[in-house]
Every structure is written in structure tokens, then in C-alpha cells.
Design a protein around this motif. Structure first.
Motif, short mmCIF file in Angstrom:
data_model
loop_
_atom_site.label_atom_id
_atom_site.label_comp_id
_atom_site.label_asym_id
_atom_site.label_seq_id
_atom_site.Cartn_x
_atom_site.Cartn_y
_atom_site.Cartn_z
N ARG A 186 0.83 -1.19 0.00
CA ARG A 186 0.00 0.00 0.00
C ARG A 186 0.88 1.26 0.00
O ARG A 186 2.06 1.21 0.35
CB ARG A 186 -0.95 0.04 1.20
CG ARG A 186 -0.24 0.05 2.55
CD ARG A 186 -1.21 0.19 3.71
NE ARG A 186 -0.50 0.07 4.99
CZ ARG A 186 -0.83 0.72 6.09
NH1 ARG A 186 -1.89 1.52 6.10
NH2 ARG A 186 -0.15 0.57 7.21
N ILE A 188 1.07 5.18 1.57
CA ILE A 188 0.57 5.94 2.72
C ILE A 188 0.95 7.40 2.53
O ILE A 188 2.13 7.76 2.60
CB ILE A 188 1.15 5.42 4.04
CG1 ILE A 188 0.88 3.91 4.19
CG2 ILE A 188 0.56 6.19 5.22
CD1 ILE A 188 1.65 3.26 5.33
N VAL A 238 -4.91 11.52 -3.27
CA VAL A 238 -5.21 10.09 -3.34
C VAL A 238 -5.52 9.70 -4.79
O VAL A 238 -5.02 8.68 -5.30
CB VAL A 238 -6.39 9.73 -2.42
CG1 VAL A 238 -6.88 8.31 -2.68
CG2 VAL A 238 -5.98 9.87 -0.95
N ASN A 250 -8.24 1.24 -2.65
CA ASN A 250 -8.19 0.57 -1.35
C ASN A 250 -6.77 0.26 -0.88
O ASN A 250 -6.57 -0.27 0.21
CB ASN A 250 -9.03 -0.71 -1.38
CG ASN A 250 -8.51 -1.76 -2.34
OD1 ASN A 250 -7.59 -1.50 -3.12
ND2 ASN A 250 -9.10 -2.94 -2.30
N LYS A 251 -5.77 0.61 -1.69
CA LYS A 251 -4.38 0.44 -1.29
C LYS A 251 -3.66 1.78 -1.14
O LYS A 251 -2.43 1.83 -1.16
CB LYS A 251 -3.64 -0.45 -2.29
CG LYS A 251 -4.08 -1.92 -2.24
CD LYS A 251 -3.17 -2.79 -3.08
CE LYS A 251 -3.54 -4.27 -2.93
NZ LYS A 251 -2.59 -5.15 -3.68
N ASP A 253 -3.68 4.86 1.54
CA ASP A 253 -4.14 5.33 2.84
C ASP A 253 -3.62 6.74 3.12
O ASP A 253 -2.69 7.22 2.47
CB ASP A 253 -3.68 4.39 3.96
CG ASP A 253 -4.41 3.05 3.91
OD1 ASP A 253 -5.50 2.99 3.31
OD2 ASP A 253 -3.88 2.07 4.47
N ALA A 315 -5.03 8.83 12.51
CA ALA A 315 -5.98 8.58 11.42
C ALA A 315 -6.80 9.85 11.19
O ALA A 315 -7.15 10.55 12.15
CB ALA A 315 -6.90 7.43 11.78
N ARG A 328 -12.84 9.78 -2.32
CA ARG A 328 -12.88 8.32 -2.49
C ARG A 328 -14.15 7.88 -3.22
O ARG A 328 -14.12 6.96 -4.05
CB ARG A 328 -12.75 7.63 -1.13
CG ARG A 328 -11.35 7.79 -0.52
CD ARG A 328 -11.16 6.89 0.69
NE ARG A 328 -9.85 7.04 1.30
CZ ARG A 328 -8.74 6.44 0.89
NH1 ARG A 328 -8.80 5.64 -0.17
NH2 ARG A 328 -7.59 6.63 1.51
#
Length: 402
Positions: A186, A188, A238, A250-251, A253, A315, A328
Motif C-alpha cells: 500500500r 501511505i 489520493v 483501497n491500497k 491510505d 488517522a 474516495r
């Protein structure tokens, strides 16, 4: 192509000296553009300036053109053509104005092009540079957000090289093994959290323009500073990361990291996590792109981990910052959704900066446009322009109705 920074090395090689190259800077008077001008000016033996482009800041553009001995200077706003022509009279520097002149500047024979025109206005000149196979240093995330699939197809078709300049994507670029992407678990992206990280929704509703543009760690322009305050900037990033590195939504973050020391990370399937660290200085990612495939010196402050102290990670709060959710959702919807989101956001941010709407109205107008504009596919640049126009109209009408 988006180039991997990692190459297999069998033995130590001599230190290579960067070859001289010609450069064009699209958006030279903005924050990224000014930093690029500074780095170019530090090494006149390495860089010859083909063209400089600005929206309307004629005084600064003329000073830059003289300092860098540019061959051409272009102002996008035709109303400022006379002033630019007068400012550069007798210098031998070519002068032009207007939207087509900006695109023409991107097609001039520069080896390396900084694409730093803010917003959807940067789309056509960035594509023009890619279509002639140039090295394009990419600071305009909105182009990939609005027309990512089209842009990446043109890059591949014409053999262009795309180098990310956003600090987060530059960080990933420096530690991402693009030739072994199956080993990547992933991406980040880190976010400072902006000026309202510790504010409540009630406090954000009363936020002023001055408060919204007061970024805690980065020195940026007004539009991107507001995007950071809403965290729309991270949502756009993103989407940008998806197109640049070929990773699914979904990979990818996001972590809030207030100190802005770790600029992004890549996690691999073996559990290794590689990160790029540095002081929050845009000259560093610009230098990575400007010197590529070599490294060039910058005057920025060096990172001292002892004095940096503790590094925090949290987060993001999707309830407090719904822009991440909207981005998203746009990625999952595909088609025109991200283009609609970007256009409405540009209109809403401009209205906030003008004092016509409140801070929290930005996200409401964006979501309204996303649920109002009919879903469609984007098969051409004309499709992108049409969707962009419709989304801007709907956002403008929503603003007037408030």
C-alpha cells in the motif's frame, strides 16, 4: 512513463554531473514556480530558460524573464499584454499573451517543463508538453484528477516522462519500485492536518479566510492552503497517486502527521515500510525533479531528527473532514465524478476566498455538484471541458442561492 527512482546497481559508479538542459516554467510566479526559478537561477551553467508563463503578475514575470534570460515570456490574461511588452522592451525576449499562447509556450523545445499552473487551466498546456515527449515535472494535481486516464495514455503514447512534484508523491516516487509493483502492499500519504486539525466543526463554521490560509508547516498559495484546511488537497492527492503509481483506491491510505517530516511511505508485502523524510520545503521535491536522474544541491534547511523531537501520526477524521470521503467516492464512481468534484471545489474555494460563502459551505457545494451532474464517461478532452463547464455552472448557481 512515470519513472522509478530505484535502479539495480552492480558496483559503485562515478558521481555523474547533471547535463545542461533547457527548461520552461508554466506558472512561474506562483509558489512552486518561484521556488523553481530560484533553483534554476542558482545554477545558470546547467539551465537555459526557454519560456516563462504567468497568469497576470506582469511585474514579477518580467523580472524573472530578465534574470533568467528567458527566450519568451507569456501572460495568460491578454489584458496585461501591453504592460508585459513595455516591461521587456529592448531585451530581445519574445512576448505573447492569451490561452493559446500559454499552450504554445508548452510546445516550445524545452527538455524539461514545470507544469505549475493551478487548477484545470493547466490541463491543455500540460498535455501539450507531454505530447511532444518532454520531461514534465508535475505540480498540477487537478490535471490528473480531471483527466487522469487521458493524461497517462498521452504520456505513454508520446514517450513523455512524468515526474511528481507534490511533496507526497515525490516522496513515494523516491522509494517506490515501479518495476516490481507486485511487491507493494500500500501507499501511505501523510497530511499535516491543516490549520483546523484541533478545531471543532462549530469553530470551523466561523473560520475566516486568514485562518484558513495560515498553514501550520508549509508556505503555499491561497487555493491550495484552503484545500489543505478542508483536506480536499489530500483527497485530490489520493486520486493523483492512483494514476501516477497504478495503485487501486483501497491500497492508498492517509495518515495525519502534524510535523510534516515524513512526507509519505510505501509498505511492501514483506512488512518493510520505506519513507522519505525531510524538512517541509518545496524546493526539495522540485530539485528532485529538476535534477533527475541526478541529485542537485538546494539551500534548504537540513533535517535534524534530534531537534525534530517526537513525530505524531493519527488517522484522519472523516466526519470532521468529509472531503476525503468525497474524493474516495469519486474514485469509486469513475467517469466524470472526479472532474465534477474538482471543478465545484475550485469554484467554491474561490467564493470562500472572496468572502461570499462560509468555510463549511465549500464541502456542501462540492457534494451538491457531485450529486447533481449526470454521470458520464470521459473519452476526450472535449468531454472533460464540457463536464468541467457544467459542474462550474451548478456550483456557481448553488453559491448564488445561499
Amino acid at each position: 512513463m512515470v519513472v522509478s527512482s530505484l535502479q539495480a546497481v552492480a558496483a559503485p559508479a562515478p558521481v555523474a554531473v547533471p547535463a545542461a538542459r533547457t527548461v520552461t516554467i508554466l506558472g512561474s510566479t506562483g509558489s512552486v514556480g518561484c521556488n523553481t526559478v530560484e533553483l534554476v537561477a542558482r545554477s545558470p551553467e546547467l539551465y537555459q530558460v526557454e519560456a516563462l508563463v504567468a497568469r497576470k503578475n506582469v511585474d514579477l514575470l518580467a523580472r524573472q524573464a530578465k534574470e533568467l534570460r528567458a527566450k519568451a515570456a507569456v501572460v495568460a490574461d491578454e489584458a496585461h499584454y501591453g504592460a508585459l511588452k513595455d516591461a521587456l522592451a529592448g531585451t530581445g525576449i519574445e512576448v505573447a499573451a492569451g490561452a493559446q499562447a500559454v499552450v504554445d509556450a508548452a510546445t516550445r523545445p524545452a527538455d524539461w517543463v514545470m507544469a505549475a499552473i493551478v487548477g484545470a487551466a493547466g490541463m491543455e498546456p500540460t498535455l501539450a508538453a507531454a505530447r511532444r515527449g518532454a520531461i514534465v515535472a508535475f505540480a498540477n494535481k487537478e490535471v490528473l484528477v480531471c483527466a487522469g486516464a487521458l493524461m497517462m495514455a498521452e504520456v505513454k503514447r508520446h514517450g513523455a516522462t512524468l515526474l511528481p512534484v507534490d511533496s507526497e508523491h515525490s516522496a513515494i516516487f523516491q522509494v517506490f519500485e515501479s518495476d516490481r509493483v507486485e511487491g507493494v502492499s500500500r501507499l501511505i500519504l501523510t497530511a499535516s492536518g491543516g490549520p483546523f486539525r484541533k478545531k471543532t466543526r462549530e469553530e470551523m463554521a466561523r473560520a475566516t479566510v486568514k485562518e484558513a490560509v495560515a498553514h501550520p508547516t508549509w508556505d503555499m498559495g491561497a487555493k491550495i492552503s484552503v484545500d489543505s484546511a478542508t483536506m480536499m488537497n489530500k483527497g485530490l492527492e489520493v486520486i493523483e497517486a492512483h494514476h501516477l503509481f497504478g495503485m487501486p483506491e483501497n491500497k492508498i491510505d492517509v495518515l495525519v502527521h502534524p510535523q510534516s517530516v515524513v512526507h509519505s511511505l510505501v509498505e511492501y508485502v514483506d512488512g518493510s515500510v520505506l519513507a522519505q523524510l525531510g524538512t517541509p520545503d518545496m524546493r526539495t521535491p522540485i530539485a528532485v525533479a529538476l535534477g533527475w536522474p541526478h541529485r542537485i544541491a538546494t539551500p534548504g534547511e537540513r533535517l535534524d531528527l534530534v531537534t525534530a523531537g517526537s513525530l505524531e501520526f493519527h488517522a484522519p477524521d472523516p466526519e470532521k473532514f468529509p472531503a476525503l470521503r468525497l474524493a474516495r467516492e469519486a474514485m469509486r464512481a469513475g467517469g466524470c465524478a472526479a472532474c465534477v468534484m474538482n471543478a465545484a471545489n475550485e469554484v467554491a474555494v474561490a467564493a470562500f476566498l472572496d468572502g461570499r460563502i462560509g468555510f463549511l459551505d465549500i464541502e456542501r457545494i462540492v457534494e451538491h455538484a457531485m450529486t447533481t451532474v449526470p454521470h458520464s464517461r470521459l473519452n476526450s478532452l472535449d468531454d472533460v471541458r464540457e463536464v468541467d463547464t457544467v459542474a462550474r455552472r451548478i456550483a456557481t448557481e448553488a453559491i448564488k442561492a445561499r
